[in-house]
Design a protein around this motif. Sequence first.
Motif: not given
Lengths: 322, 105
Positions: B96-99, B101-105
């Motif tokens: 899965y991809k995170t948008p 700019g989201v550094k810490v998920f």
Amino acid sequence: MSSDAPSPDDPKRTAEFEARIARGDVIEPKDWMPERYRRQLIRMMSQHAHSEIVGMLPEGNWITRAPSLRRKMSLLAKVQDEAGHGLYIYCGTETLGVDRHELLADFLNGKAKYSSIFNYPTLTWADVGVIGWFVDGAAIVNQTMLAKASYGPYARAMVRICREENFHKRQGYESVATLARGTPGQRAMVQDAVNRWWWPSLMMFGPNDKDSPNSAELIRWGVKKKSNDELRQRFVNLTVPQAQAVNLTLPDPDLRYNEATGNWDFGQIDWDEFWAVVKGDGPCNRERMAARRKAHEEGAWVRAAAAAFAAKKRAAAAGAAA
Amino acid sequence: MTATRSDDAVPGDSQWPLWEVFIQPEPGAPHEHCGSLHAVDAEQALLNARDVYARRNEGVNLWVVPSQWITGSTPEDVGPFFDPANDKAYRHPQFYKTPRGVKVF
Ligand SMILES: [Fe+2]
Ligand SMILES: [Fe+2]
């Protein structure tokens, strides 16, 4: 145990198996394996297990006469460990499809071999220390290699054993060092024990490589990773400085450091003596076998009583449930 | 479990059933297989397991299981048996991809 007739192993599966060994795969009990691999492992592992059990006898001889409570506790614990080592390896061997009672029967009937070192007598208290230092020291060199054996249950038993062997060697060397800085009589006693155990300890690694077809085959199967001569050299290299540190002399006029190879070169091993002991004519072969048979036979009532007691408990539980 | 074998060395002698031993190395850890042994019943198997496999505080708990009650998968079928897991990348987070700019998920 199964017969020694060659079995018709499928050449394709054998090739796949050899490829697994070459890749460094660990073989597990239910994996397909060539009959020859299985048989060589059963032979080697059961000999190893028998050696652990017979190995309790020479030192067991001194438990009641240990010179202090501290030494007696250490020796008891060490000898108990050796019984444990025998059990780990018997159970590992059983994963190859043999029953322990068959292995024991072969041993008690004199059909199976065990390490020739245990056919030498323990004449003085110093022998106990020297055995811990030399014999367990040699066992560590051998077993550290076997902890990487291609057969999983054997390798895992060796990992467990190696953890315990360090205590065996340390307690022996400590005892040797104590005697070596003791009275002139104690020094003479420990030097005499060193003189008697040195050469038989070198023989523990087995014949020279050129005379050891079994060893070559075990290396090909990935059971052994180093040859008899390589292991022996490693043991000599480790032990010489330890002897020097306690001012004891190893009984070999040819022992000298080789600058070119970085090894301690040593003299000729008396292979006639080795083969005589292997074939049953060592100082204590008959005594050791008699002691094992006696222990097994005299323990029969204990095994029968335990089985009867368990049957009684089962019957009582079944009665209570009804 | 009552099967006893006659021993060639001592007639009528028994070698007792085989048990697999599992040890919990420390509180909270899962039990791990550590070996096997012969014992006449569960109680003796536990005592023997303690003496054979736990002489140096190797664990805080022991299980003994009759070997004959353990069923294992077959190594030969390792391919087809574990096959259902092979093509399901979507079971892993990396699928899965995170948008951006989201550094810490
Ligand atoms: Fe041992
Ligand atoms: Fe040992």
